[in-house]
Design a protein around this motif. Structure first.
Motif, short mmCIF file in Angstrom:
data_model
loop_
_atom_site.label_atom_id
_atom_site.label_comp_id
_atom_site.label_asym_id
_atom_site.label_seq_id
_atom_site.Cartn_x
_atom_site.Cartn_y
_atom_site.Cartn_z
N ASP A 58 0.82 -1.21 0.00
CA ASP A 58 0.00 0.00 0.00
C ASP A 58 0.86 1.26 0.00
O ASP A 58 0.52 2.25 -0.65
N ALA A 59 1.97 1.21 0.72
CA ALA A 59 2.84 2.38 0.79
C ALA A 59 3.46 2.69 -0.57
O ALA A 59 3.51 3.85 -1.00
N ILE A 60 3.93 1.65 -1.25
CA ILE A 60 4.55 1.86 -2.57
C ILE A 60 3.50 2.28 -3.57
O ILE A 60 3.74 3.17 -4.42
N ARG A 61 2.33 1.69 -3.49
CA ARG A 61 1.26 2.08 -4.42
C ARG A 61 0.90 3.55 -4.24
O ARG A 61 0.75 4.29 -5.22
N TRP A 62 0.76 3.98 -3.00
CA TRP A 62 0.44 5.39 -2.72
C TRP A 62 1.52 6.30 -3.29
O TRP A 62 1.22 7.32 -3.92
N LEU A 63 2.78 5.91 -3.07
CA LEU A 63 3.90 6.71 -3.54
C LEU A 63 3.88 6.84 -5.07
O LEU A 63 4.05 7.95 -5.62
N VAL A 64 3.65 5.73 -5.73
CA VAL A 64 3.65 5.71 -7.20
C VAL A 64 2.49 6.54 -7.76
O VAL A 64 2.67 7.32 -8.71
#
Length: 211
Positions: free
Chosen positions: A22-28
């Motif tokens: 979820d953190a990487i998805r949000w960042l992207v």
């Protein structure tokens, strides 16, 4: 207007840790890129298709198929998706194995957000050129397939540099008929000149262009 391959790309995030996904998805998504998340290598493979465009952000240690095993499977299948490895368990042997399987980048957790974004953008920029080449090659092959057998005969002689009169003589046609075939060929191939026509043939079948 042709689509920019990078704008159609997706960042595929594969990690068994939901918080990391979820953190990487949000960042992207914060930088305007599309993202899809998968909890396992098997889940990604079940939805995989050859037309996918983008890059993979991949954890190494996961239940079932490991990230390295997935990467090697894609590598040996000649899949044109750059892989960015992110792991909290990296060591020299694993890094070497990942790089041998064509990893684009290897990042140790915890990683800097901008470092990951820079790696993603670099991967998409590099592979966009490859995807554009593949798209042009596929289009050229489709265009060639639309030609009639006689048009292919005329085209084969045109690419050898033979003028209309010679082509007409060799095929037992009138010059006007050859000119008509030539007009049909350029229209179907979507080009305006013989030079563009030869270029398109080179992209679709470079090995046979000089035969």
């Amino acid at each position: 207007m042709k689509s920019d391959p990078k704008s159609l790309s997706t960042v595929f995030i594969i990690d068994d840790n939901s918080a990391v996904r979820d953190a990487i998805r949000w960042l992207v998504e914060q930088v305007g890129l599309k993202a899809k998340t998968y909890a396992s290598a098997q889940e990604f493979l079940s939805s995989f298709h050859p037309d996918m465009r983008g890059c993979i952000v991949l954890d190494i240690r996961m239940p079932g198929m490991s990230g390295i095993e997935l990467q090697e499977k894609l590598f040996h299948g000649n899949i044109q998706l750059p892989v960015i490895i992110v792991t909290g368990h990296g060591d020299v042997p694993i890094t070497v194995r990942a790089m041998k399987a064509g990893a684009f980048e290897f990042l140790q957790k915890p990683f800097n957000d901008q470092t990951l974004l820079d790696a993603i953008h670099a991967a998409l920029d590099k592979y966009s050129a490859l995807w554009q080449q593949e798209e042009r090659r596929n289009q050229a092959c489709k265009s060639l397939a639309a030609l009639t057998p006689r048009e292919r005969e005329v085209l084969d002689l045109l690419r050898k540099g033979k003028p209309n009169k010679v082509i007409a003589s060799e095929l037992g046609l009138s010059v006007r008929t050859v000119e008509g075939h030539r007009a049909n060929i350029t229209e179907k191939m979507g080009v305006k000149s013989l030079g563009q026509l030869i270029e398109m043939m080179l992209k679709s079948d470079p090995e046979n262009l000089d035969n």
